[in-house]
Write an enzyme that holds these catalytic residues in place. Structure first.
Site, mmCIF file in Angstrom:
data_model
loop_
_atom_site.group_PDB
_atom_site.id
_atom_site.type_symbol
_atom_site.label_atom_id
_atom_site.label_comp_id
_atom_site.label_asym_id
_atom_site.label_seq_id
_atom_site.Cartn_x
_atom_site.Cartn_y
_atom_site.Cartn_z
ATOM 1 N N SER A 258 4.041 2.283 4.360
ATOM 2 C CA SER A 258 2.668 1.791 4.325
ATOM 3 C C SER A 258 2.116 1.530 5.736
ATOM 4 O O SER A 258 2.186 2.419 6.567
ATOM 5 C CB SER A 258 2.632 0.538 3.452
ATOM 6 O OG SER A 258 1.373 0.384 2.912
ATOM 7 N N LYS A 262 2.429 4.051 9.045
ATOM 8 C CA LYS A 262 1.458 4.454 10.066
ATOM 9 C C LYS A 262 2.099 4.201 11.436
ATOM 10 O O LYS A 262 2.043 5.024 12.354
ATOM 11 C CB LYS A 262 0.162 3.628 9.958
ATOM 12 C CG LYS A 262 -0.466 3.525 8.556
ATOM 13 C CD LYS A 262 -1.755 2.686 8.574
ATOM 14 C CE LYS A 262 -2.113 1.953 7.282
ATOM 15 N NZ LYS A 262 -2.417 2.713 6.114
ATOM 16 N N TRP A 349 -4.622 5.361 -3.557
ATOM 17 C CA TRP A 349 -5.276 4.724 -2.396
ATOM 18 C C TRP A 349 -4.814 5.389 -1.089
ATOM 19 O O TRP A 349 -5.550 5.460 -0.127
ATOM 20 C CB TRP A 349 -4.908 3.232 -2.418
ATOM 21 C CG TRP A 349 -5.602 2.326 -1.461
ATOM 22 C CD1 TRP A 349 -4.990 1.492 -0.551
ATOM 23 C CD2 TRP A 349 -7.013 2.093 -1.318
ATOM 24 N NE1 TRP A 349 -5.932 0.771 0.138
ATOM 25 C CE2 TRP A 349 -7.187 1.120 -0.307
ATOM 26 C CE3 TRP A 349 -8.152 2.615 -1.939
ATOM 27 C CZ2 TRP A 349 -8.445 0.657 0.107
ATOM 28 C CZ3 TRP A 349 -9.403 2.155 -1.521
ATOM 29 C CH2 TRP A 349 -9.535 1.199 -0.522
ATOM 30 N N HIS A 400 3.108 2.546 -5.172
ATOM 31 C CA HIS A 400 3.219 2.316 -3.731
ATOM 32 C C HIS A 400 4.447 1.439 -3.464
ATOM 33 O O HIS A 400 4.422 0.232 -3.717
ATOM 34 C CB HIS A 400 1.929 1.601 -3.316
ATOM 35 C CG HIS A 400 1.790 1.369 -1.855
ATOM 36 N ND1 HIS A 400 1.506 2.391 -0.976
ATOM 37 C CD2 HIS A 400 1.864 0.229 -1.105
ATOM 38 C CE1 HIS A 400 1.406 1.883 0.248
ATOM 39 N NE2 HIS A 400 1.630 0.582 0.198
#
Ligand code: GTR
Length: 421
Positions: A258, A262, A349, A400
């Site tokens: 998540s 990044k 998302w 997720h």
């Protein structure tokens, strides 16, 4: 580069709206050119890539997205705080290494927890990844130091007043299958991300920022937000790993989930010592293409997390098409090193298709190095990994999260490059 995916009207006519497999309609968009330099030079080989285009793209990311790590006089030292050569019922060597940053006036400590397989006789490959609630959450082991730093409150994990207590031991163990990782011959190094920079907006004053900026001086609009600060922590962790004789410094995999996915991609882009970079469900600002405009947008991420990116990034709210980069370029900065991106079906998302396409479009750069890359724009079957050349991808069923299934695929992928470890 025109990426006209499918003629929308045709699909309306025949009444299909679910054609990309995820219930989304793909529009067309223009991606910035990967292989044409600012001066219009056609980049045709790896030398031109390394000497011209790669550096330009890196600059664009520093200026407009994550922010540059300022030049600084911060010195870093390492101290082995704990060593247990008989940890986890004799399966592991366990270490805690304090990485201390100082500007001569103030200091900050980052605590790295390391587990290495006991049965290994030679230096081992290691997965390096940050965690969300403190090192003590990744395993029930009672000797792990509980982070003294700010943690986000969580009723699920019994955290209130932004303090982690004994109750938080092992609450995130499900995401960190330590014994399993060791069994497969890998080590694990993890750091609580809040040691570097607490994850809330305070105008870039706390955490490591306070060592860079004295007397309330504010970072410039192109200077680091939290993702760069966390990436800086990973890079300094790598400085330590290079010195540890039990670790194979040529086989360090940077990974994260998540927002920390990044971070892992950005760290892998900045520092070529990372042998492999892995992004788990990293989404917007991670592996997903901004211009697809599915799931999280720039405006939304900047609104909810104003501190993650540099201030310049905010000028692209609702203007994805004006960004000088898109995330296939972030992946390309990792080339030709192996890179793996993972998505989850219910994690819309994060835009799974956009996460995959970044890899697909980065293939042009892998080709410059003579590497194979993904041939198809279509996602692979759910729960099946696709591995081609130095690229890997899967879309897992479920939400997720970071699961054992994900870890297994990452280790299968790493096994290919770290033969006979
Ligand atoms: C979400 C955010 C995502 C992702 C995620 C996480 O709220 O919108 O970009 O980073 O948090 O890090 O858990």
């Amino acid at each position: 580069m025109k990426t006209s995916i499918i003629n929308f009207s045709v699909f309306l006519l025949i009444g299909m709206i679910n054609f990309n497999g995820l219930g989304q309609i793909d529009q067309s968009y223009d991606l910035p050119e990967l292989l044409i330099s600012n001066e219009g030079v056609n980049i045709q080989n790896e030398v031109q890539w390394n000497n011209i285009r790669r550096l330009e793209i890196l600059e664009l990311y520093k200026n407009f997205v994550y922010g540059r790590i300022p030049d600084n006089n911060i010195s870093v030292s390492f101290k082995l705080k704990k060593l247990n050569v008989n940890a986890l019922k004799g399966r592991a060597i366990q270490k805690e290494v304090i990485v201390t940053f100082t500007n001569g006036i103030e200091t900050l400590d980052m605590n790295m927890l390391i587990f290495l397989p006991k049965k290994s006789v030679k230096p081992v490959p290691v997965f390096l990844g940050m965690n969300f609630y403190g090192n003590q959450t990744i395993h029930l082991d009672s000797s792990i130091t509980i982070t003294p730093n700010y943690v986000r409150n969580s009723t699920k994990f019994l955290i209130s007043n932004n303090k982690a207590t004994e109750k938080t031991r092992g609450v995130r163990a499900e995401r960190w299958p330590v014994e399993h990782i060791l069994e497969r011959g890998y080590g694990l190094a993890t750091i609580y991300y809040g040691d570097l920079d607490p994850d809330f907006d305070d105008g870039f004053q706390n955490g490591i920022h306070k060592l860079f900026y004295k007397d309330g001086v504010k970072p410039k609009a192109d200077e680091m937000g939290s993702i760069s600060a966390w990436a800086y922590g990973l890079i300094k962790a790598m400085d330590y790993l290079e010195t540890d004789k039990d670790i194979d410094k040529k086989k360090v995999v940077v990974m994260g989930h998540s927002r920390l996915g990044k971070t892992a991609l950005w760290a892998g882009a900045l520092d070529q010592r990372f042998a492999i970079a892995i992004s788990n469900d990293s989404g917007c600002g991670g592996a997903a293409l901004f211009r697809r405009n599915h799931g999280e947008s720039i405006k939304s991420i900047n609104k909810h997390f104003p501190h993650w990116f540099c201030r310049n990034f905010h000028q692209f709210d609702d203007k994805e098409e004006q960004l000088p980069i898109d995330q296939h370029m972030l992946i390309s900065l990792i080339a030709p090193r192996p890179v793996y991106v993972a998505s989850a079906v219910e994690d819309k998302w994060a835009d799974p298709k956009g996460e995959y396409l970044s890899l697909f479009y980065a293939g042009e750069v892998y080709s410059l190095f003579g590497q194979e890359s993904f041939k198809s724009k279509e996602l692979p079957e759910i729960d099946r990994s696709r591995m081609t050349g130095n690229m890997g991808y899967h879309i897992r069923s479920g939400t997720h999260n970071l699961t054992l299934f994900d870890w297994e695929r990452y280790m299968d992928f790493a096994d290919q490059f770290f033969k006979n470890h």
